[in-house]
Design a protein around this motif. Structure first.
Motif, PDB file in Angstrom:
ATOM      1  N   ALA A 169      89.434  -2.675  53.404  1.00  0.00           N
ATOM      2  CA  ALA A 169      90.381  -3.987  53.892  1.00  0.00           C
ATOM      3  C   ALA A 169      89.542  -5.017  54.636  1.00  0.00           C
ATOM      4  N   ARG A 170      88.757  -4.279  55.541  1.00  0.00           N
ATOM      5  CA  ARG A 170      87.848  -5.084  56.316  1.00  0.00           C
ATOM      6  C   ARG A 170      86.729  -5.852  55.567  1.00  0.00           C
ATOM      7  N   LYS A 171      86.230  -4.939  54.628  1.00  0.00           N
ATOM      8  CA  LYS A 171      85.192  -5.487  53.915  1.00  0.00           C
ATOM      9  C   LYS A 171      85.891  -6.534  52.702  1.00  0.00           C
ATOM     10  N   LYS A 172      87.218  -6.591  52.446  1.00  0.00           N
ATOM     11  CA  LYS A 172      87.747  -7.423  51.434  1.00  0.00           C
ATOM     12  C   LYS A 172      87.588  -8.829  52.252  1.00  0.00           C
ATOM     13  N   LYS A 173      88.077  -8.751  53.486  1.00  0.00           N
ATOM     14  CA  LYS A 173      88.068 -10.028  54.479  1.00  0.00           C
ATOM     15  C   LYS A 173      86.800 -10.622  54.459  1.00  0.00           C
ATOM     16  N   LYS A 174      85.800  -9.984  54.804  1.00  0.00           N
ATOM     17  CA  LYS A 174      84.629 -10.233  55.234  1.00  0.00           C
ATOM     18  C   LYS A 174      83.888 -10.970  54.029  1.00  0.00           C
ATOM     19  N   GLU A 175      83.701 -10.106  52.979  1.00  0.00           N
ATOM     20  CA  GLU A 175      82.776 -10.405  52.181  1.00  0.00           C
ATOM     21  C   GLU A 175      83.257 -10.220  50.738  1.00  0.00           C
ATOM     22  N   GLU A 203      87.716  -2.447  44.317  1.00  0.00           N
ATOM     23  CA  GLU A 203      89.077  -3.027  44.001  1.00  0.00           C
ATOM     24  C   GLU A 203      89.629  -1.806  43.613  1.00  0.00           C
ATOM     25  N   LYS A 204      89.215  -1.203  42.549  1.00  0.00           N
ATOM     26  CA  LYS A 204      90.119  -0.102  41.986  1.00  0.00           C
ATOM     27  C   LYS A 204      90.427   1.349  42.788  1.00  0.00           C
ATOM     28  N   GLU A 205      89.150   1.490  43.519  1.00  0.00           N
ATOM     29  CA  GLU A 205      89.203   2.559  44.756  1.00  0.00           C
ATOM     30  C   GLU A 205      90.392   2.054  45.680  1.00  0.00           C
ATOM     31  N   GLN A 206      90.272   0.941  46.160  1.00  0.00           N
ATOM     32  CA  GLN A 206      91.383   0.508  47.042  1.00  0.00           C
ATOM     33  C   GLN A 206      92.936   0.457  46.557  1.00  0.00           C
ATOM     34  N   LYS A 207      93.157   0.097  45.378  1.00  0.00           N
ATOM     35  CA  LYS A 207      94.366   0.193  44.673  1.00  0.00           C
ATOM     36  C   LYS A 207      94.851   1.669  44.543  1.00  0.00           C
ATOM     37  N   ILE A 208      93.892   2.434  44.159  1.00  0.00           N
ATOM     38  CA  ILE A 208      94.267   3.996  43.936  1.00  0.00           C
ATOM     39  C   ILE A 208      94.780   4.526  45.495  1.00  0.00           C
ATOM     40  N   ARG A 228      95.822   2.785  47.894  1.00  0.00           N
ATOM     41  CA  ARG A 228      96.957   2.141  48.495  1.00  0.00           C
ATOM     42  C   ARG A 228      98.325   2.947  47.964  1.00  0.00           C
ATOM     43  N   GLU A 229      98.244   3.383  46.668  1.00  0.00           N
ATOM     44  CA  GLU A 229      99.288   3.788  45.706  1.00  0.00           C
ATOM     45  C   GLU A 229      99.336   5.354  46.470  1.00  0.00           C
ATOM     46  N   GLU A 230      98.491   5.959  46.736  1.00  0.00           N
ATOM     47  CA  GLU A 230      98.488   7.276  47.338  1.00  0.00           C
ATOM     48  C   GLU A 230      99.178   7.334  48.492  1.00  0.00           C
ATOM     49  N   TYR A 231      98.846   6.393  49.593  1.00  0.00           N
ATOM     50  CA  TYR A 231      99.221   6.092  50.871  1.00  0.00           C
ATOM     51  C   TYR A 231     100.650   5.680  50.724  1.00  0.00           C
ATOM     52  N   LEU A 232     101.109   4.846  49.980  1.00  0.00           N
ATOM     53  CA  LEU A 232     102.397   4.457  49.636  1.00  0.00           C
ATOM     54  C   LEU A 232     103.443   5.753  49.201  1.00  0.00           C
ATOM     55  N   SER A 233     102.949   6.281  48.288  1.00  0.00           N
ATOM     56  CA  SER A 233     103.586   7.403  47.734  1.00  0.00           C
ATOM     57  C   SER A 233     104.077   8.528  48.931  1.00  0.00           C
ATOM     58  N   ALA A 234     102.872   8.793  49.728  1.00  0.00           N
ATOM     59  CA  ALA A 234     102.841   9.798  50.607  1.00  0.00           C
ATOM     60  C   ALA A 234     104.075   9.207  51.826  1.00  0.00           C
ATOM     61  N   PHE A 235     103.883   8.011  52.154  1.00  0.00           N
ATOM     62  CA  PHE A 235     104.918   7.208  53.019  1.00  0.00           C
ATOM     63  C   PHE A 235     106.081   7.384  52.694  1.00  0.00           C
ATOM     64  N   ARG A 236     106.576   7.058  51.269  1.00  0.00           N
ATOM     65  CA  ARG A 236     107.721   7.031  50.728  1.00  0.00           C
ATOM     66  C   ARG A 236     108.540   8.396  50.963  1.00  0.00           C
ATOM     67  N   GLY A 237     107.503   9.604  50.558  1.00  0.00           N
ATOM     68  CA  GLY A 237     108.008  10.814  50.432  1.00  0.00           C
ATOM     69  C   GLY A 237     108.595  11.369  51.818  1.00  0.00           C
ATOM     70  N   GLY A 238     107.675  10.936  52.955  1.00  0.00           N
ATOM     71  CA  GLY A 238     108.019  11.243  54.295  1.00  0.00           C
ATOM     72  C   GLY A 238     109.308  10.544  54.549  1.00  0.00           C
ATOM     73  N   MET A 239     109.389   9.291  54.408  1.00  0.00           N
ATOM     74  CA  MET A 239     110.525   8.420  54.805  1.00  0.00           C
ATOM     75  C   MET A 239     111.916   9.329  54.089  1.00  0.00           C
ATOM     76  N   LYS A 240     111.668   9.646  52.963  1.00  0.00           N
ATOM     77  CA  LYS A 240     112.704  10.202  52.061  1.00  0.00           C
ATOM     78  C   LYS A 240     113.113  11.482  52.602  1.00  0.00           C
ATOM     79  N   HIS A 241     112.320  12.294  53.001  1.00  0.00           N
ATOM     80  CA  HIS A 241     112.425  13.422  53.732  1.00  0.00           C
ATOM     81  C   HIS A 241     113.160  13.607  55.033  1.00  0.00           C
ATOM     82  N   HIS A 242     112.750  12.364  55.802  1.00  0.00           N
ATOM     83  CA  HIS A 242     113.485  12.163  57.064  1.00  0.00           C
ATOM     84  C   HIS A 242     114.720  11.595  57.103  1.00  0.00           C
ATOM     85  N   ILE A 243     114.914  10.656  56.137  1.00  0.00           N
ATOM     86  CA  ILE A 243     116.398  10.133  55.877  1.00  0.00           C
ATOM     87  C   ILE A 243     117.378  11.466  55.383  1.00  0.00           C
TER      88      ILE A 243
END
Length: 80
Positions: free
Chosen positions: A14-20, A27-32, A34-49
């Motif tokens: 993210a820092r590199k994208k803003k800078k240069e 970009e492909k690595e970042q997308k992968i 981010r998707e992994e992060y969102l999937s983990a976040f959603r799973g944790g939120m679902k479990h919590h709720i």
């Protein structure tokens, strides 16, 4: 949750994208990542709720029926 190494890499990209800007490979690595992060976040939120129990000021269980059904299915809060 994601490992600290992966979180650091997400932030680094993210820092590199803003800078240069990023290469197509980055970009492909970042997308992968981010998707992994969102999937983990959603799973944790679902479990919590799903583990929540809603109680009114008088101490009565007012958990929505839909949530009670999920909790019963998973054996949470002694739902029968």
């Amino acid at each position: 949750m994601l490992s600290e190494k992966k979180l650091n890499r997400i932030n680094e990209l993210a820092r590199k994208k803003k800078k240069e800007g990023l290469t197509p490979t980055e970009e492909k690595e970042q997308k992968i990542l981010r998707e992994e992060y969102l999937s983990a976040f959603r799973g944790g939120m679902k479990h919590h709720i799903e583990g929540m129990k809603v109680v009114d000021p008088l101490g009565n269980d007012v958990t929505p029926e839909k949530l009670k059904a999920i909790q019963k299915e998973k054996g949470l809060h002694n739902r029968e």
